[in-house]
Write a protein that holds these residues in place. Structure first.
Motif, mmCIF file in Angstrom:
data_model
loop_
_atom_site.group_PDB
_atom_site.id
_atom_site.type_symbol
_atom_site.label_atom_id
_atom_site.label_comp_id
_atom_site.label_asym_id
_atom_site.label_seq_id
_atom_site.Cartn_x
_atom_site.Cartn_y
_atom_site.Cartn_z
ATOM 1 N N ALA A 31 -2.182 9.612 4.746
ATOM 2 C CA ALA A 31 -2.770 10.922 4.470
ATOM 3 C C ALA A 31 -3.962 10.792 3.522
ATOM 4 O O ALA A 31 -4.973 11.485 3.674
ATOM 5 N N ARG B 296 4.174 5.043 3.441
ATOM 6 C CA ARG B 296 3.349 4.979 4.647
ATOM 7 C C ARG B 296 2.600 6.296 4.874
ATOM 8 O O ARG B 296 1.387 6.309 5.122
ATOM 9 N N LEU B 297 3.320 7.413 4.768
ATOM 10 C CA LEU B 297 2.685 8.716 4.951
ATOM 11 C C LEU B 297 1.630 8.972 3.870
ATOM 12 O O LEU B 297 0.572 9.540 4.144
ATOM 13 N N SER B 298 1.920 8.552 2.651
ATOM 14 C CA SER B 298 1.006 8.827 1.542
ATOM 15 C C SER B 298 -0.295 8.040 1.695
ATOM 16 O O SER B 298 -1.391 8.602 1.561
ATOM 17 N N SER C 209 9.251 2.234 4.797
ATOM 18 C CA SER C 209 9.006 2.974 3.562
ATOM 19 C C SER C 209 8.222 4.194 3.970
ATOM 20 O O SER C 209 7.006 4.261 3.837
ATOM 21 N N THR C 210 8.974 5.152 4.529
ATOM 22 C CA THR C 210 8.357 6.292 5.196
ATOM 23 C C THR C 210 7.340 6.997 4.313
ATOM 24 O O THR C 210 6.228 7.293 4.747
ATOM 25 N N ARG C 211 7.743 7.276 3.073
ATOM 26 C CA ARG C 211 6.875 8.096 2.236
ATOM 27 C C ARG C 211 5.633 7.355 1.779
ATOM 28 O O ARG C 211 4.543 7.926 1.756
#
Lengths: 337, 337, 337
Positions: free
Chosen positions: A54, A49-51, A45-47
């Motif tokens: 960050a 994970r990035l969210s 769940s790339t986004r």
């Protein structure tokens, strides 16, 4: 989601508001200096994970990550108890995403560092529901507890889509809402959810007519229909367009200012998504404000769970760097001349 | 690469020079404290990914990464527009690497955070060309704009190798260079590039004789011949050694001090690369200084794009830690006694 | 492991003790601010990777990582010499994990940044042995050099298990220990190791009787039997339970206070591991204190190798955030009310 009472939401959103200048890169803080997040994604769940990552960085913390289905030690027969106990010894807090319902709670049960559910399959995805509600409040200039009387259309896959289930649970804390549930019969909202919402004092209307359903509402929350969830031979696939909102339909039937939301991703294959691309420039399209709000909402959660929400300003200063005000491809001349 | 004018290069390299003490770990800065880089690698390129990430860290910023071919949301049919718009909401700046030409520009078009091209397939790999030119300048003690009259041999695959194309575009901003293009006929430099360089006032010589080509030059820029790029039945494969430079050849035909460059990786299979291992200890072999220079060049780009280049010294201090001066395996006794 | 003398261990553990408040999140430091660790894992080892990374973060440093079998440049034929030389130019220190014995030393040979062996296949896993010894000392309230006379049972796969080999090498620096080696004949400790320990003045007893072997010892160090290591038709597989310690056996035969250790993972498939789950609540079970101690031991190594061990306090302050004291799932009410 069941843990939350209205007072909790109010406290969370109050802190979220205070996180906005940090999320927008106007100020920086290092309140979580030296803290380490274990960002454990057992399904891609790339986004998300990035969210999460960050958001933790913006508070000054470090992030260590995993992205595979399992730890290499699990492949050697290690129990969830051992794995979670070991990794919790390295970290100050964990985000766990897992394809199986209940797996996050199992991971959390053994250990004494906080665990945030980053989505557990058909179970919950609580931060998605929280950022949705935060966005809805901001779009309308309201605070949690003040949405009473609002009419909300939920559109698409209301049977299997966990985001709608989680969001309605949160919204049910408000008083006297009307939910207009717009879906093909095979994907209508489960009976027990309708019953529960009605018991909580809300009005629930069901329809399979899109134009009717979105006609007189304050907010439309559209969701993706996952073809693989449909029974074989379903007529929905053939009629996907029946639940697609584009600019023409919006202008024809919606009240001016009707907010357009979607948990994303929009499925753009075949050139058409549930919310058509010709709505991209409309100010009522809140879908990217939803994902943007994921950062301050997750920052607020981290800050509250780690008990630093009231200390953020202690290490606060103006960010030094560039805050973009233009869209489009930057020209080297803007930067290097 | 077309965006750059000579004045831009001069400004970039001036800032790069100032980054050297930070890249060399003599001083540390946290000028980008709280900033987050999205290091998005849609194709594997381990070293470029590490280099961009480390450069951002050295300025005090955080790095979030992806390494798969696509985001999980893209697999569900999400458009590039949506993906890039969503992820840009989490980050202050993006590096995007993608196997398809033009994909990075498409990614950048929708959003309002800066995007640095980390390589887009047969398209460009601008930071490679910039670090090559920076190295060439430093090896010769010259500044951009001052390379006039230099003789440069480019060797290997001049037809398909994007690094040579990007570098010659940059070098073309100088005046009166001579390019000696050494390649088998199938892999010679494209006619339109020759034409363009000549129109810009440069001399271009073509040869398939390695010893002749590298005889009287200031710099040799060797590149890898990718077997998979060659037409079937090509004679190049069988004669790969014809374009291989080793110590014996170098000593026999090259001017003393001729600089040896290569974008790396060298292909060492079969025990022989384009620049043979017996050159490894030669001071003229600049190939590792090229990759070392990738850090300060990328730091300078980040600092300029985020508008902090003149603030680096504000948070500057001497680095506390060890700066190695020896090669080889450390002994525990050196550290623990 | 052969590099270590007793004085080195003493120095390392002295620094490890000083790292405890930082590892336990009571204090934070940024002594490695601006430093970058290259955490290069050429084989999967999720927990070692997370542990090394988190330890470096807790000193204020940044971590860049790789997790694939090889760099993308290696796939193009790049030599280990070139790869390690290139990546060392980006980093201040490397941790390298590799499936092949000797590969880490090969990686280290070419470069001038420190390299820590994160495990090289059947070779060594030095930080595992160091954290094991540190734990053993702490459990007994002793210092390295003071374990003389201790009786230690090592149980399980003593032939192929590298952790036992590395640990016994370290323990051999003590004087007059007794090693009770409990294993099926096929998996008994190699003759040359027995010989060497005896030459160093230690007593070595061999047995395949578990109850006998663990009866009168201070510490039991149990290890996993890897089925794939056993010769076909071995009787061990069928009698796996013969080397399994559970609460009943422990209470029946062990001296009160006997410390239970294991390098983890425990193999819990089939509902039974080498140390049974019914021992999980026993205070003598030190297995999670072992992994917890991995953080301060690795922090101490980093601090010593980068020569900042005596400067940690310079940037020291009390951590702002939450230190959990309870086990179990947190309730939202605890945080948000």
């Amino acid at each position: 989601m069941e843990q939350f009472e209205l007072a909790h939401i109010q406290r969370l959103f109050e802190v979220t508001d205070r996180m906005l200048p940090y999320a927008r890169r106007e100020r920086s803080t290092r309140v979580l200096e030296g803290a380490v997040l274990g960002n454990l994604f057992f399904e891609p769940s790339t986004r998300s994970r990035l969210s999460f990552g960050a958001a933790f960085n913006r508070l000054g913390g470090y992030v260590r990550e995993t992205t595979g289905f399992a730890f290499s030690s699990m492949a050697k027969g290690e129990s969830v108890y051992d794995t979670s106990r070991v990794v919790s010894g390295y970290m100050d807090i964990l985000v766990v995403r897992h394809p199986e319902e209940g797996a996050v709670a199992e991971f959390a049960a053994a250990i004494n560092v906080p665990v945030i559910n980053g989505g557990d399959g058909p179970g919950e995805h609580p931060t998605q529901a929280l950022l949705d509600l935060y966005t809805l409040c901001r779009e309308r200039g309201l605070h949690p507890g003040g949405l009473g009387g609002m009419r909300i259309a939920v559109v698409g896959d209301l049977r299997y889509g966990r985001t709608v289930h989680s969001l309605t649970k949160l919204l049910a804390l408000e008083s006297g809402l009307t939910f207009v549930c717009v879906a093909p019969e095979e994907l209508q909202i489960p009976d027990e959810l309708v019953l529960k919402l009605r018991q909580q004092g809300h009005t629930v209307e069901l329809t399979d007519n899109l134009a009717e359903g979105i006609r007189d509402v304050d907010v439309i929350y559209a969701t993706r229909v996952q073809q693989e969830r449909l029974p074989q031979g379903s007529t929905v696939a053939a009629n996907g367009d029946r639940f697609r909102i584009d600019a023409a339909l919006y202008d024809k039937v919606c009240r001016p200012g009707t907010v357009l939301m979607h948990p994303l991703p929009r499925d753009s294959r075949g050139g058409a998504s549930e919310l058509a691309d010709d709505l991209n420039s409309r100010p009522e399209l809140a879908i990217f404000r939803q994902t943007d709000n994921g950062i301050p909402v997750r920052m607020a959660l981290f800050a509250l769970v780690l008990d630093v929400a009231d200390q953020v300003a202690d290490t606060d200063r103006e960010a030094r760097w560039y805050r973009p005000e233009r869209f489009g491809v930057l020209d080297t001349r803007d930067i290097l001349s």
